[in-house]
Write a protein that holds these residues in place. Structure first.
Motif, PDB file in Angstrom:
ATOM      1  N   THR A 157       0.854  -1.192   0.000  1.00 49.79           N
ATOM      2  CA  THR A 157       0.000   0.000   0.000  1.00 49.79           C
ATOM      3  C   THR A 157       0.888   1.240   0.000  1.00 49.79           C
ATOM      4  OG1 THR A 157      -0.069   0.142   2.424  1.00 49.79           O
ATOM      5  CG2 THR A 157      -1.729  -1.262   1.357  1.00 49.79           C
ATOM      6  N   GLU A 158       0.273   2.387  -0.209  1.00 50.25           N
ATOM      7  CA  GLU A 158       1.040   3.636  -0.194  1.00 50.25           C
ATOM      8  C   GLU A 158       1.694   3.854   1.167  1.00 50.25           C
ATOM      9  OE1 GLU A 158       1.871   5.617  -2.708  1.00 50.25           O
ATOM     10  OE2 GLU A 158       0.882   4.095  -3.938  1.00 50.25           O
ATOM     11  N   ARG A 159       0.971   3.538   2.236  1.00 49.78           N
ATOM     12  CA  ARG A 159       1.538   3.694   3.578  1.00 49.78           C
ATOM     13  C   ARG A 159       2.754   2.800   3.771  1.00 49.78           C
ATOM     14  NH1 ARG A 159       1.198   1.134   8.491  1.00 49.78           N
ATOM     15  NH2 ARG A 159       1.423   2.466  10.336  1.00 49.78           N
ATOM     16  N   GLN A 160       2.630   1.552   3.332  1.00 48.38           N
ATOM     17  CA  GLN A 160       3.752   0.628   3.462  1.00 48.38           C
ATOM     18  C   GLN A 160       4.982   1.139   2.710  1.00 48.38           C
ATOM     19  OE1 GLN A 160       4.105  -2.482   5.070  1.00 48.38           O
ATOM     20  NE2 GLN A 160       2.254  -1.907   6.162  1.00 48.38           N
ATOM     21  N   LYS A 161       4.771   1.656   1.522  1.00 48.57           N
ATOM     22  CA  LYS A 161       5.892   2.155   0.726  1.00 48.57           C
ATOM     23  C   LYS A 161       6.516   3.393   1.365  1.00 48.57           C
ATOM     24  CE  LYS A 161       3.689   2.246  -3.269  1.00 48.57           C
ATOM     25  NZ  LYS A 161       3.463   2.410  -4.724  1.00 48.57           N
ATOM     26  N   GLU A 162       5.690   4.232   1.971  1.00 51.20           N
ATOM     27  CA  GLU A 162       6.205   5.442   2.607  1.00 51.20           C
ATOM     28  C   GLU A 162       7.005   5.129   3.869  1.00 51.20           C
ATOM     29  OE1 GLU A 162       2.866   7.904   3.375  1.00 51.20           O
ATOM     30  OE2 GLU A 162       2.451   8.308   1.255  1.00 51.20           O
ATOM     31  N   LEU A 163       6.580   4.112   4.622  1.00 52.22           N
ATOM     32  CA  LEU A 163       7.161   3.870   5.945  1.00 52.22           C
ATOM     33  C   LEU A 163       8.176   2.736   6.000  1.00 52.22           C
ATOM     34  CD1 LEU A 163       4.008   4.254   8.226  1.00 52.22           C
ATOM     35  CD2 LEU A 163       5.839   5.906   7.849  1.00 52.22           C
ATOM     36  N   TRP A 164       7.922   1.631   5.291  1.00 54.40           N
ATOM     37  CA  TRP A 164       8.716   0.441   5.551  1.00 54.40           C
ATOM     38  C   TRP A 164       9.333  -0.215   4.323  1.00 54.40           C
ATOM     39  CZ3 TRP A 164       8.753   1.313  10.409  1.00 54.40           C
ATOM     40  CH2 TRP A 164       7.607   1.610  11.120  1.00 54.40           C
ATOM     41  N   LEU A 165       8.560  -0.304   3.274  1.00 54.32           N
ATOM     42  CA  LEU A 165       8.978  -1.155   2.160  1.00 54.32           C
ATOM     43  C   LEU A 165       9.982  -0.477   1.247  1.00 54.32           C
ATOM     44  CD1 LEU A 165       5.613  -2.868   1.144  1.00 54.32           C
ATOM     45  CD2 LEU A 165       7.349  -3.637   2.769  1.00 54.32           C
ATOM     46  N   THR A 166      10.970  -1.245   0.827  1.00 53.07           N
ATOM     47  CA  THR A 166      11.935  -0.795  -0.173  1.00 53.07           C
ATOM     48  C   THR A 166      11.763  -1.663  -1.418  1.00 53.07           C
ATOM     49  OG1 THR A 166      13.623  -2.373   0.562  1.00 53.07           O
ATOM     50  CG2 THR A 166      13.583  -0.203   1.653  1.00 53.07           C
ATOM     51  N   GLU A 167      12.295  -1.186  -2.528  1.00 55.03           N
ATOM     52  CA  GLU A 167      12.220  -1.970  -3.756  1.00 55.03           C
ATOM     53  C   GLU A 167      12.922  -3.320  -3.575  1.00 55.03           C
ATOM     54  OE1 GLU A 167      10.468  -1.322  -6.441  1.00 55.03           O
ATOM     55  OE2 GLU A 167       9.738   0.516  -5.475  1.00 55.03           O
ATOM     56  N   GLU A 168      14.013  -3.310  -2.825  1.00 55.02           N
ATOM     57  CA  GLU A 168      14.743  -4.550  -2.580  1.00 55.02           C
ATOM     58  C   GLU A 168      13.912  -5.529  -1.743  1.00 55.02           C
ATOM     59  OE1 GLU A 168      17.391  -1.300  -3.590  1.00 55.02           O
ATOM     60  OE2 GLU A 168      15.903  -1.507  -1.997  1.00 55.02           O
ATOM     61  N   GLY A 169      13.241  -4.986  -0.718  1.00 60.08           N
ATOM     62  CA  GLY A 169      12.412  -5.835   0.129  1.00 60.08           C
ATOM     63  C   GLY A 169      11.230  -6.431  -0.618  1.00 60.08           C
ATOM     64  N   ILE A 170      10.611  -5.609  -1.466  1.00 57.93           N
ATOM     65  CA  ILE A 170       9.484  -6.095  -2.267  1.00 57.93           C
ATOM     66  C   ILE A 170       9.955  -7.183  -3.218  1.00 57.93           C
ATOM     67  CG2 ILE A 170       7.809  -5.455  -4.035  1.00 57.93           C
ATOM     68  CD1 ILE A 170       7.685  -2.665  -2.705  1.00 57.93           C
ATOM     69  N   ALA A 171      11.093  -6.948  -3.861  1.00 59.11           N
ATOM     70  CA  ALA A 171      11.637  -7.930  -4.804  1.00 59.11           C
ATOM     71  C   ALA A 171      11.963  -9.248  -4.102  1.00 59.11           C
ATOM     72  CB  ALA A 171      12.880  -7.366  -5.485  1.00 59.11           C
ATOM     73  N   ALA A 172      12.488  -9.162  -2.876  1.00 60.79           N
ATOM     74  CA  ALA A 172      12.830 -10.372  -2.131  1.00 60.79           C
ATOM     75  C   ALA A 172      11.579 -11.182  -1.797  1.00 60.79           C
ATOM     76  CB  ALA A 172      13.579  -9.995  -0.855  1.00 60.79           C
TER      77      ALA A 172
END
Length: 256
Positions: free
Chosen positions: A198-213
């Motif tokens: 979600t937008e909140r997750q991307k703003e606070l916690w998630l990185t492109e590397e983490g999503i890819a993993a």
């Protein structure tokens, strides 16, 4: 939002209450139930996004969506809000316990105050929202409760022990309530989302590397979004799952 894949005719006119419905996953659920023709109310502490959602959905569904501001940490305030929602909708048949707080926190830095706050937002309020909603379901002859947990407690995630403890507790609560309320034709099930971007997750916690993993770990090689939880939630709320209770559905793209 994406087009709803299945229409559940029995959800039309049904009175639905969703917690944490102002944004993210909750907003997708509010919109989806409204699109089914349900009478929908939602609770949220964040006023602006909630009012924006109500305005955006105005005129797009048979019934106006009802927003009630409530701090779910305050049990008395929460109970008043649940009863107000039932009064505005005429009754309650479906409760979706979606609200939560997925804050990251270091083990050594957690205080008693922080722990109690995390449990109040993520676990305690679910019980008391259900407790306030059930009398209205009894008067209608039954209902469905859908609790949102998470796969986080199954992943040995070390950066959020208070959150994962609460999410594990939701499974115990789900099974206990199912055992208690089944004789009154009230079903209780849980959804365990994986990494929902979600937008909140991307703003606070998630990185492109983490999503890819996480995508690499999943069987389905794509990002999971809030709309991926719509179909499972509608299913558990509807008569399509009429014989299903005390169960959990994992929606994680096959990460586990």
């Amino acid at each position: 939002m994406t087009e709803i894949p299945v229409r559940h005719a029995d959800l039309a006119d049904r009175a639905v209450l969703i917690t944490g419905g102002g944004s993210g996953i909750g907003a997708a659920l509010v919109e989806s139930f409204a699109a089914q023709g349900a009478r929908v109310a939602f609770l949220d502490i964040a006023e602006k996004p909630s009012l924006d959602l109500v305005e955006r959905l105005s005129g797009s569904s048979p019934y106006p969506v009802v927003y009630l501001k409530a701090d779910l940490r305050n049990t008395a305030e929460t109970q008043v809000a649940v009863n107000a929602a039932a009064e505005k909708l005429g009754t309650l048949s479906v409760l979706v316990n979606n609200a939560g707080w997925d804050d990251r926190h270091e083990f050594d830095a957690v205080t008693e105050e922080y722990w109690d706050r995390a449990q109040a937002i993520n676990l305690k309020q679910m019980f008391f929202v259900a407790q306030a909603a059930v009398p209205h379901m009894r008067r209608t002859g039954g209902g469905a409760i859908v609790n949102f947990s998470s796969i986080a407690y199954l992943l040995n995630m070390g950066e959020m022990p208070a959150y994962t403890t609460a999410k594990a507790g939701i499974i115990g609560l789900t099974k206990s309530l199912a055992g208690k309320l089944g004789v009154e034709n009230i079903r209780v099930n849980a959804i365990l989302p994986g990494m929902i971007v979600t937008e909140r997750q991307k703003e606070l916690w998630l990185t492109e590397e983490g999503i890819a993993a996480m995508i690499a770990r999943q069987c389905l090689k794509r990002v999971l979004v809030a709309e991926d939880l719509v179909g499972p939630c509608l299913f558990l709320a509807s008569d399509a799952s009429a014989a299903m209770t005390a169960q959990t559905i994992v929606i994680d793209g096959g990460a586990l």
